[in-house]
Design an enzyme around this catalytic site. Structure first.
Site, PDB file in Angstrom:
ATOM      1  CB  THR A   1     -12.896  39.271 -47.096  1.00 47.60           C
ATOM      2  OG1 THR A   1     -13.124  37.993 -46.324  1.00 47.60           O
ATOM      3  CG2 THR A   1     -12.329  40.060 -46.384  1.00 47.60           C
ATOM      4  N   GLY A   2     -15.055  38.502 -49.608  1.00 50.18           N
ATOM      5  CA  GLY A   2     -15.377  37.258 -50.461  1.00 50.18           C
ATOM      6  C   GLY A   2     -16.327  37.858 -51.419  1.00 50.18           C
TER       7      GLY A   2
ATOM      8  N   GLY B   1     -18.516  39.918 -53.205  1.00 50.52           N
ATOM      9  CA  GLY B   1     -19.166  41.041 -52.942  1.00 50.52           C
ATOM     10  C   GLY B   1     -20.791  41.203 -53.465  1.00 50.52           C
TER      11      GLY B   1
ATOM     12  CB  THR C   1     -10.917  44.650 -52.083  1.00 49.40           C
ATOM     13  OG1 THR C   1     -10.684  43.368 -52.644  1.00 49.40           O
ATOM     14  CG2 THR C   1     -12.159  45.531 -52.819  1.00 49.40           C
TER      15      THR C   1
ATOM     16  CB  SER D   1      -6.692  40.083 -52.034  1.00 49.18           C
ATOM     17  OG  SER D   1      -6.442  40.392 -50.756  1.00 49.18           O
TER      18      SER D   1
ATOM     19  CB  THR E   1     -11.056  41.927 -49.591  1.00 53.86           C
ATOM     20  OG1 THR E   1     -11.857  41.858 -50.697  1.00 53.86           O
ATOM     21  CG2 THR E   1     -11.686  43.199 -48.735  1.00 53.86           C
TER      22      THR E   1
ATOM     23  NE  ARG F   1     -17.417  42.937 -58.570  1.00 55.35           N
ATOM     24  CZ  ARG F   1     -16.851  42.718 -57.312  1.00 55.35           C
ATOM     25  NH1 ARG F   1     -15.634  43.417 -56.947  1.00 55.35           N
ATOM     26  NH2 ARG F   1     -17.266  41.631 -56.554  1.00 55.35           N
ATOM     27  CB  VAL F   2     -18.119  49.015 -57.749  1.00 52.54           C
ATOM     28  CG1 VAL F   2     -18.209  49.420 -56.217  1.00 52.54           C
ATOM     29  CG2 VAL F   2     -17.285  50.163 -58.389  1.00 52.54           C
ATOM     30  N   GLY F   3     -17.419  46.353 -56.093  1.00 52.97           N
ATOM     31  CA  GLY F   3     -17.782  45.071 -55.146  1.00 52.97           C
ATOM     32  C   GLY F   3     -18.730  45.712 -53.898  1.00 52.97           C
ATOM     33  CG  ASP F   4     -18.383  43.232 -50.592  1.00 58.55           C
ATOM     34  OD1 ASP F   4     -17.661  43.344 -51.516  1.00 58.55           O
ATOM     35  OD2 ASP F   4     -18.626  42.433 -49.522  1.00 58.55           O
TER      36      ASP F   4
HETATM   37  N1  ASP Z   1     -15.456  41.649 -51.403  1.00 56.83           N
HETATM   38  C1  ASP Z   1     -14.759  41.924 -52.509  1.00 56.83           C
HETATM   39  C2  ASP Z   1     -15.467  42.115 -53.663  1.00 56.83           C
HETATM   40  O1  ASP Z   1     -16.428  41.661 -54.019  1.00 56.83           O
HETATM   41  C3  ASP Z   1     -13.404  40.820 -52.898  1.00 56.83           C
HETATM   42  C4  ASP Z   1     -13.109  39.932 -52.055  1.00 56.83           C
HETATM   43  O2  ASP Z   1     -13.228  40.082 -50.855  1.00 56.83           O
HETATM   44  O3  ASP Z   1     -12.546  38.919 -52.100  1.00 56.83           O
HETATM   45  O4  ASP Z   1     -14.964  43.145 -54.233  1.00 56.83           O
END
Ligand code: ASP
Length: 350
Positions: free
Chosen positions: A249-250, A252, A216, A87, A198, A226-229
């Site tokens: 985490t999770g 984004g 992450t 991750s 993450t 793509r860019v996450g949170d």
């Molecule tokens: N939060 C991260 C993202 O969206 C991924 C994750 O935590 O699983 O990039």
């Protein structure tokens, strides 16, 4: 005396030449907390569950007097450099084209500074690159090939981050690829099963100095670019030295719209305890979620976890569904603790 860029390049270059990666950056001059200089609290580190090893490393370091951000970055480096953690960092699951791209951000409470990198390739420790952005530039966020180039100029060693295991997983995903895997159907229905993961870590020292970091490889099989949170200050992590820190985490995409980490710190500033603050953030996330990602019962179809701690060493983790844990280390040692939650697992839409 502040470390100059030339000194940094020399030191980091020597470290890179000597080994795998620059494991530590030259220390910045310590700046006393602008608030409550006489504050005496309890040191504490909280992280996502994969940070169980890291919280101990970070805790030991901050108790020994190390800066809280340096401590937690050392903690997350363990996962970044662990090829078994798919991750984050080395071994992270790649994007749809089989390329590993990483996101990270950090904040340093005592100096009120932040740094981040997004969509960076070939550098296993983006948390350290985020800190280098914070320490050595006048900017907060660098992205893509230029972030990679910056990292190399700063002495980081590029390497292939795609392990054979992650490549095989990507090949298996690709073999099953269908039109629903990456893009939404024209009618707005979605049948995407993405893998997420993450590491977020937050720390407070005995004198109330706070720091936060999130790193992450993002959502597996993501659309390139793509860019996450995680690299978004206020979404993937946030800290305010007068209040506390939070991170996530999770999924984004769900968190970005709620500015979850910032909102958690704001709720704590208003006087909520960390658990109630995080549960309220989860409720806000759900309130901001589009219909296609909610079940008929209004429950979310995705996972998202939040973690928080306060200046006086209280902490919590929270998520939508029962069952998740987070890592903590304080005077009782490292351990996993159950997250607070809004719903029973049986309420999750199928
Ligand atoms: N939060 C991260 C993202 O969206 C991924 C994750 O935590 O699983 O990039």
């Amino acid at each position: 005396m502040p470390t100059s860029r030339r000194d940094f390049l020399h030191t980091a270059g020597a470290l890179a030449a000597a080994g795998f990666l620059p494991r530590s950056l030259p220390a910045m001059p310590s700046v006393p907390s602008p608030v409550s200089p006489d504050f005496r609290g309890r040191p504490c580190v909280v992280a996502s569950a994969n940070g169980l090893r890291g919280v101990k490393v970070a805790y030991d370091r901050i108790v020994a007097g190390e800066d809280p951000l340096d401590g937690i970055i050392a903690g997350v480096n363990i996962q970044e450099l662990d090829p078994e953690d798919q991750s984050v960092g080395l071994g992270g699951l790649p994007n749809a084209e089989g390329v590993v791209t990483l996101d990270a951000s950090c904040m340093h409470g005592p100096t009120r500074r932040a740094g981040a990198v997004a969509c960076i390739e070939d550098i296993a420790t983006p948390s350290l690159v985020a800190k280098a952005v914070m320490d050595y530039t006048d900017h907060v966020l660098l992205v893509g090939p230029q972030a990679r180039r910056f990292a190399i100029e700063m002495g980081f060693t590029p390497q292939n981050l795609l392990t054979e295991k992650s490549r095989q997983d990507w090949l298996r995903w690709r073999a099953r690829l269908n039109p629903n895997d990456m893009y939404l159907d024209y009618d707005g229905t979605v049948k995407i099963k993405f893998h997420t993961g993450t590491i977020n870590m937050n720390a407070v020292t005995a004198n109330g100095d706070i720091a936060s970091v999130t790193t992450t490889s993002g959502m597996a099989w993501k659309v390139p670019g793509r860019v996450g949170d995680s690299p978004i200050i206020g979404a993937g992590q946030y800290c305010d030295n007068t209040v506390g820190a939070a991170g996530s985490t999770g999924r984004g995409e769900a968190n970005i719209k709620a500015c979850g980490a910032f909102l958690a710190v704001e709720f704590m500033r208003q006087g909520l305890g960390p658990e109630e603050a995080l549960l309220r953030v989860m409720q806000r996330v759900i309130a901001m979620t589009e219909d296609r990602l909610l079940g008929p019962n209004g429950r979310p179809r995705f996972d998202l976890q939040f973690y928080a701690l306060t200046k006086d060493g209280r902490f919590a983790g929270a998520t939508a569904y029962e069952g998740a844990s987070f890592a903590v280390c304080d005077e009782q040692g490292p351990r996993l603790v159950k997250c607070a939650y809004l719903f029973k697992e049986s309420e999750r839409p199928r």
